[in-house]
Design an enzyme around this catalytic site. Structure first.
Site, PDB file in Angstrom:
ATOM      1  N   ASP A  62     -86.380 -21.865 -24.082  1.00 39.48           N
ATOM      2  CA  ASP A  62     -87.032 -22.618 -25.153  1.00 39.48           C
ATOM      3  C   ASP A  62     -87.433 -21.714 -26.305  1.00 39.48           C
ATOM      4  OD1 ASP A  62     -89.046 -21.473 -23.412  1.00 39.48           O
ATOM      5  OD2 ASP A  62     -90.545 -22.685 -24.465  1.00 39.48           O
TER       6      ASP A  62
ATOM      7  N   GLU B  86     -91.474 -21.729 -21.637  1.00 44.81           N
ATOM      8  CA  GLU B  86     -92.334 -20.542 -21.660  1.00 44.81           C
ATOM      9  C   GLU B  86     -93.324 -20.611 -22.807  1.00 44.81           C
ATOM     10  OE1 GLU B  86     -93.410 -16.325 -22.854  1.00 44.81           O
ATOM     11  OE2 GLU B  86     -92.417 -17.911 -23.997  1.00 44.81           O
TER      12      GLU B  86
END
Length: 408
Positions: A80, A173
């Site tokens: 991400d 994350e």
């Protein structure tokens, strides 16, 4: 190395921004697209035990090519990108042989300037990959992914001696959920490295202890003309709370190993106000003291309120400083530092003024310091990465694998 840039540009073309406040993991569909792409690529490369969990954790193994009891090690990056700046329709610019001065970011007034970012002075002659001034770049952490994938290819193509190499790519994350669903037992590595750092040479094994503080303030609203002795203004109470927080211990006033209190958001009316703080400190005792300070402030400001009016404070720990776990295994850092020196890089051990998946994984039984990617200015339109830095990261990953194979 010939496919390193190609891989990176391919990965950043996908919008993989995560989204806060979403129950599902991964929080966005774009992350699934990249995870499935990576799964296909890992399988095409011949890795074994390629698995993609229902929570979006992708794992695979490059089997050892030498005999002996060599510890399995891992390399981890997250798919991400930050929700802080748009990651849609990323349009990278490639600036070859940077000669200094401002770099125009696309068509418009945005520039990447050495006046604002002095590190550019150190990067003369290098190839910079920048944004077009409209989005983030995604080097955090698509650079790490491209570097791991390229390192796997190098290990295979050059038949470099190595033990079992585990790789993992995690979701979310950036919104603090990256390691929550990570199966350490299934990963089955003795230790690992996240590839999620910054400039060349960075090796990080210290991070903040982190907590969130949510404050709910309930007041009492009446007509201002008849408010004396009756109105309890929740916004005024919020202002009083923030006035009690040490002003010189905020993010904009601290650096290095200094901790802080950060008012991330505040909203409300006379009737109800909500405040959200984050607390950060490298030292565990100081971290606990900061949490006590917030409780004391809330108690002080709330003293003597009408029973129907109150201040409610909820503190939740987010993650802890991985130093206390990593230092129990000094060889992990020794190998990384030796690998860097073997690649003509001087290691720079520095604290992370933030957190990584590795911080949580270290407390889950997988010691996991953080390696550089060659990227800078993450989470915004001035983000960039150097091709040379990415190539160095690949070299270090390969050398770590090679050095570990020598620890029989």
């Amino acid at each position: 190395m010939d496919k390193l840039l190609e891989r990176f540009l391919n990965y950043v073309s996908l919008d993989t921004q995560s989204k806060a406040g979403v129950r599902q993991v991964p929080s966005t569909e774009g992350q699934w697209k990249l995870l499935h792409l990576l799964k296909e690529q890992l399988e095409e490369m011949g890795l074994i035990n390629v698995t993609l969990s229902e929570k979006g954790t992708l794992m695979a193994t490059l089997p050892a090519n030498v005999p002996g009891d060599i510890p399995a090690i891992g390399f981890i990056s997250h798919v991400d990108t930050s929700p802080d700046c748009s990651g849609k329709n990323v349009n990278p610019q490639i600036v070859e042989n940077y000669r200094g001065g401002d770099i125009a970011l696309g068509i418009g007034d945005e520039v990447l300037s050495p006046v604002m970012f002095p590190v550019l002075h150190q990067l003369l002659g290098q190839t910079l990959i920048t944004t077009d001034g409209k989005t983030l770049l995604g080097a955090d952490d698509q650079a790490g992914i491209a570097e791991i994938m390229t390192a796997l290819a190098v290990l295979q193509q050059k038949n470099i001696p190595h033990g079992d190499i585990r790789v993992a790519f995690t979701p979310d994350e950036e919104v603090g959920k990256g390691a929550k669903h990570f199966d350490v037992d299934a990963f089955d590595a003795r230790w690992a490295y996240t590839v999620d750092g910054g400039g060349v040479g960075e090796l990080e094994f210290e991070n903040f202890n982190a907590a969130s503080v949510n404050i709910k303030i309930v007041g009492n609203n009446v007509h201002p003309g008849t408010a004396k002795g009756v109105m309890v203004n929740a916004l005024s109470l919020a202002a009083r709370i923030h006035a009690e927080v040490p002003a010189d211990e905020s993010p904009e006033m601290t650096e290095g190993y200094e901790g802080f209190y950060h008012l991330a958001s505040m909203k409300g009316t006379v009737e109800r106000a909500d405040m959200h703080y984050i607390i950060r400190d490298f030292d565990r005792k100081q971290f606990e003291a900061r949490k006590r300070k917030m409780m004391e402030i809330a108690k002080k400001v709330g003293k003597g309120l009408h029973p129907d009016c109150y201040i409610e404070l909820v503190i939740e720990d987010s993650y802890y400083n991985m130093r206390e776990k990593v230092v129990e295994h000094p060889h992990i850092l020794d190998i990384a530092q030796q690998a860097m020196r073997d690649c003509d890089i001087e290691p720079e051990l520095k604290p992370i003024r933030g957190g990584t998946d590795g911080a949580q994984l270290s407390f889950m039984g997988l010691p996991c310091p953080n390696l550089f990617t060659g990227g800078y200015n993450y989470h915004g339109k001035h983000e960039f990465v150097t091709l040379e830095g990415m190539e160095k990261a690949v070299q270090v990953i390969v050398r770590i694998a090679e050095l570990t194979a020598q620890r029989k």
